[in-house]
Design a protein around this motif. Sequence first.
Motif, PDB file in Angstrom:
ATOM      1  N   LEU A 154       1.761  -0.601   2.284  1.00 57.11           N
ATOM      2  CA  LEU A 154       1.717   0.289   2.382  1.00 57.11           C
ATOM      3  C   LEU A 154       2.261   1.237   0.584  1.00 57.11           C
ATOM      4  O   LEU A 154       1.863   1.739   0.431  1.00 57.11           O
ATOM      5  CB  LEU A 154       2.350   1.192   2.634  1.00 57.11           C
ATOM      6  CG  LEU A 154       2.428   1.226   4.831  1.00 57.11           C
ATOM      7  CD1 LEU A 154       3.059   1.553   5.134  1.00 57.11           C
ATOM      8  CD2 LEU A 154       0.602   1.919   5.267  1.00 57.11           C
ATOM      9  N   ALA A 155       2.302   0.073  -0.191  1.00 54.07           N
ATOM     10  CA  ALA A 155       3.010  -0.354  -0.994  1.00 54.07           C
ATOM     11  C   ALA A 155       1.426  -0.340  -1.719  1.00 54.07           C
ATOM     12  O   ALA A 155       1.467   0.981  -3.436  1.00 54.07           O
ATOM     13  CB  ALA A 155       3.834  -1.817  -1.642  1.00 54.07           C
ATOM     14  N   ILE A 156       0.777  -0.665  -1.727  1.00 53.01           N
ATOM     15  CA  ILE A 156      -0.467  -1.425  -2.252  1.00 53.01           C
ATOM     16  C   ILE A 156      -1.572   0.221  -2.421  1.00 53.01           C
ATOM     17  O   ILE A 156      -2.273   0.689  -3.648  1.00 53.01           O
ATOM     18  CB  ILE A 156      -1.448  -2.071  -2.058  1.00 53.01           C
ATOM     19  CG1 ILE A 156      -0.905  -3.587  -2.652  1.00 53.01           C
ATOM     20  CG2 ILE A 156      -3.447  -2.160  -2.657  1.00 53.01           C
ATOM     21  CD1 ILE A 156      -0.814  -4.429  -1.910  1.00 53.01           C
ATOM     22  N   LEU A 157      -1.539   0.702  -1.644  1.00 58.60           N
ATOM     23  CA  LEU A 157      -2.364   2.267  -1.603  1.00 58.60           C
ATOM     24  C   LEU A 157      -1.965   3.633  -2.015  1.00 58.60           C
ATOM     25  O   LEU A 157      -2.623   3.416  -1.951  1.00 58.60           O
ATOM     26  CB  LEU A 157      -2.703   2.339   0.087  1.00 58.60           C
ATOM     27  CG  LEU A 157      -3.120   3.839   1.011  1.00 58.60           C
ATOM     28  CD1 LEU A 157      -4.608   3.245  -0.008  1.00 58.60           C
ATOM     29  CD2 LEU A 157      -2.679   4.031   2.821  1.00 58.60           C
ATOM     30  N   ALA A 158      -0.530   3.371  -1.221  1.00 61.22           N
ATOM     31  CA  ALA A 158       0.450   4.138  -2.750  1.00 61.22           C
ATOM     32  C   ALA A 158      -0.225   4.140  -4.450  1.00 61.22           C
ATOM     33  O   ALA A 158       0.163   5.737  -4.564  1.00 61.22           O
ATOM     34  CB  ALA A 158       1.455   4.271  -2.704  1.00 61.22           C
ATOM     35  N   SER A 159      -0.245   2.736  -4.631  1.00 59.51           N
ATOM     36  CA  SER A 159      -0.775   2.905  -5.844  1.00 59.51           C
ATOM     37  C   SER A 159      -1.612   3.635  -6.467  1.00 59.51           C
ATOM     38  O   SER A 159      -1.763   3.602  -7.197  1.00 59.51           O
ATOM     39  CB  SER A 159      -0.424   1.014  -6.316  1.00 59.51           C
ATOM     40  OG  SER A 159      -0.785   0.955  -7.012  1.00 59.51           O
ATOM     41  N   ARG A 160      -2.846   2.657  -5.367  1.00 60.85           N
ATOM     42  CA  ARG A 160      -4.697   3.619  -5.475  1.00 60.85           C
ATOM     43  C   ARG A 160      -4.291   4.798  -5.599  1.00 60.85           C
ATOM     44  O   ARG A 160      -4.901   5.631  -6.259  1.00 60.85           O
ATOM     45  CB  ARG A 160      -5.338   2.886  -4.013  1.00 60.85           C
ATOM     46  CG  ARG A 160      -5.187   1.046  -4.035  1.00 60.85           C
ATOM     47  CD  ARG A 160      -6.106   0.608  -5.468  1.00 60.85           C
ATOM     48  NE  ARG A 160      -6.684  -0.819  -5.652  1.00 60.85           N
ATOM     49  CZ  ARG A 160      -7.473  -0.687  -4.509  1.00 60.85           C
ATOM     50  NH1 ARG A 160      -7.862  -0.218  -3.456  1.00 60.85           N
ATOM     51  NH2 ARG A 160      -7.042  -2.482  -4.407  1.00 60.85           N
ATOM     52  N   LEU A 161      -3.168   5.364  -4.463  1.00 57.05           N
ATOM     53  CA  LEU A 161      -3.653   6.851  -4.680  1.00 57.05           C
ATOM     54  C   LEU A 161      -2.954   7.912  -6.045  1.00 57.05           C
ATOM     55  O   LEU A 161      -2.298   8.931  -5.777  1.00 57.05           O
ATOM     56  CB  LEU A 161      -2.567   7.103  -2.825  1.00 57.05           C
ATOM     57  CG  LEU A 161      -3.227   6.982  -2.107  1.00 57.05           C
ATOM     58  CD1 LEU A 161      -2.796   7.543  -0.648  1.00 57.05           C
ATOM     59  CD2 LEU A 161      -4.579   7.462  -2.004  1.00 57.05           C
ATOM     60  N   GLY A 162      -1.963   6.550  -6.639  1.00 60.76           N
ATOM     61  CA  GLY A 162      -1.301   7.570  -7.844  1.00 60.76           C
ATOM     62  C   GLY A 162      -0.406   7.411  -8.285  1.00 60.76           C
ATOM     63  O   GLY A 162       0.215   7.773  -9.148  1.00 60.76           O
ATOM     64  N   THR A 184      -1.250  -8.175  -6.532  1.00 58.38           N
ATOM     65  CA  THR A 184      -1.720  -8.556  -8.075  1.00 58.38           C
ATOM     66  C   THR A 184      -3.316  -9.323  -7.607  1.00 58.38           C
ATOM     67  O   THR A 184      -3.754  -9.084  -8.005  1.00 58.38           O
ATOM     68  CB  THR A 184      -1.275 -10.383  -8.235  1.00 58.38           C
ATOM     69  OG1 THR A 184      -0.055 -10.364  -8.490  1.00 58.38           O
ATOM     70  CG2 THR A 184      -2.021 -10.828  -9.251  1.00 58.38           C
ATOM     71  N   ARG A 185      -4.015  -9.187  -6.368  1.00 55.01           N
ATOM     72  CA  ARG A 185      -5.065  -9.920  -5.746  1.00 55.01           C
ATOM     73  C   ARG A 185      -5.139  -8.496  -5.952  1.00 55.01           C
ATOM     74  O   ARG A 185      -7.246  -8.094  -5.611  1.00 55.01           O
ATOM     75  CB  ARG A 185      -4.615 -10.339  -4.082  1.00 55.01           C
ATOM     76  CG  ARG A 185      -6.302 -10.230  -3.537  1.00 55.01           C
ATOM     77  CD  ARG A 185      -5.961 -10.668  -1.850  1.00 55.01           C
ATOM     78  NE  ARG A 185      -5.558 -13.004  -2.157  1.00 55.01           N
ATOM     79  CZ  ARG A 185      -4.360 -13.170  -2.127  1.00 55.01           C
ATOM     80  NH1 ARG A 185      -3.270 -12.151  -1.320  1.00 55.01           N
ATOM     81  NH2 ARG A 185      -4.035 -14.020  -2.221  1.00 55.01           N
ATOM     82  N   ASN A 186      -5.103  -7.327  -5.133  1.00 54.01           N
ATOM     83  CA  ASN A 186      -5.593  -6.203  -5.533  1.00 54.01           C
ATOM     84  C   ASN A 186      -5.281  -5.538  -7.247  1.00 54.01           C
ATOM     85  O   ASN A 186      -5.560  -4.397  -7.213  1.00 54.01           O
ATOM     86  CB  ASN A 186      -5.043  -5.283  -4.930  1.00 54.01           C
ATOM     87  CG  ASN A 186      -5.376  -5.487  -3.140  1.00 54.01           C
ATOM     88  OD1 ASN A 186      -6.601  -4.505  -2.570  1.00 54.01           O
ATOM     89  ND2 ASN A 186      -4.243  -6.494  -2.136  1.00 54.01           N
ATOM     90  N   GLY A 187      -4.866  -5.901  -8.016  1.00 48.95           N
ATOM     91  CA  GLY A 187      -4.622  -5.155  -9.230  1.00 48.95           C
ATOM     92  C   GLY A 187      -4.147  -4.442  -9.771  1.00 48.95           C
ATOM     93  O   GLY A 187      -4.293  -3.447 -10.629  1.00 48.95           O
ATOM     94  N   VAL A 188      -3.169  -4.649  -8.878  1.00 46.14           N
ATOM     95  CA  VAL A 188      -1.469  -3.149  -8.273  1.00 46.14           C
ATOM     96  C   VAL A 188      -0.937  -3.945  -9.099  1.00 46.14           C
ATOM     97  O   VAL A 188       0.123  -4.826  -8.338  1.00 46.14           O
ATOM     98  CB  VAL A 188      -1.275  -3.400  -7.166  1.00 46.14           C
ATOM     99  CG1 VAL A 188      -0.157  -2.452  -7.094  1.00 46.14           C
ATOM    100  CG2 VAL A 188      -2.588  -2.509  -6.768  1.00 46.14           C
ATOM    101  N   ALA A 189       0.092  -3.307 -10.621  1.00 44.54           N
ATOM    102  CA  ALA A 189       0.981  -3.954 -11.006  1.00 44.54           C
ATOM    103  C   ALA A 189       2.616  -3.229 -11.231  1.00 44.54           C
ATOM    104  O   ALA A 189       3.061  -3.196 -11.737  1.00 44.54           O
ATOM    105  CB  ALA A 189       0.314  -3.943 -12.602  1.00 44.54           C
ATOM    106  N   ASN A 190       2.361  -1.411 -10.942  1.00 48.14           N
ATOM    107  CA  ASN A 190       3.662  -1.132 -10.461  1.00 48.14           C
ATOM    108  C   ASN A 190       4.597  -1.146  -9.421  1.00 48.14           C
ATOM    109  O   ASN A 190       4.812   0.022  -8.925  1.00 48.14           O
ATOM    110  CB  ASN A 190       3.133   0.201 -10.771  1.00 48.14           C
ATOM    111  CG  ASN A 190       1.781   0.990  -9.467  1.00 48.14           C
ATOM    112  OD1 ASN A 190       1.269  -0.240  -8.927  1.00 48.14           O
ATOM    113  ND2 ASN A 190       1.795   2.343  -9.668  1.00 48.14           N
TER     114      ASN A 190
END
Length: 275
Positions: A154-162, A184-190
């Motif tokens: 859910l956190a990674i999806l939230a990052s993808r959603l801006g 890290t695997r999904n390129g999410v840093a926030n």
Amino acid sequence: MNYWEYHIRCTEDIAEILLAFLSDSPFTPFAEDDSGIKAYMPQSGDTDEQQADQLLEELAGQFEFEWEKVVVPAQNWNALWESNFTPVVVDGFCGVRAEFHAPLENVQHELVIQPKMAFGSGHHETTWMCMKAMEQLPIQNTHLYDYGCGTGILAILASRLGAQSIEAVDIEEEAWRNTEENATRNGVANVEAYCGTLDDVRGAAFDGILANINRNVILASLPRLQELLKPGAWLLISGFILDDESILLDAAKENQLHHQQTWKKGNWLCMRFNK
């Protein structure tokens, strides 16, 4: 470490009810199949094993099912868990797969995770509904809190959603480490993930909170979750069954949280509230 595999044979309806009871128990994540549920826990020899056996005996007196347990050797564990993992697609909105699966087609957002013993692979109805609900939530440029992050989906999806930043916490060490790995695997840093409870929250005045845990934890946490939201912010909760609907609605109202929408899948619920 070796694991116990508990094979619970029951109908689909009974499986949904049992999962609600077992979610607040010593068991680690579950896998569902045509015959019922498989639940797991480390073979540690401590009181958790006794509590698990006792809980199943008590539930067997209330619901119709059979159960047995077998030892899964440590060297076979990863292969067993990966064999139970299949891609998950939430309509055309998003999909979740492992690295050993082929890329998903016709989804707006594809998440890649390494399946480990952390709840939140997307297969369970509660995680699926949370992802579905997030399609409609105002997430762009927000500061969010993922309470009980599991694998970090859910956190990674939230990052993808801006989302601008996401604070993610889980009481299980393996879960928050898996969240870091998957981010890290999904390129999410926030996504800032750590091991802890509500007492360890680092931020405040969140624009939104994701809480896919279980009924008892959510009920106990509602006052604090309400405090952590800024006025007008949203709270998305899941991890409880249809029979719990009125209990959650009453508790939310007592905490000045206004019901906005409910999603239902099988015997499970997901709800959105605004402060």
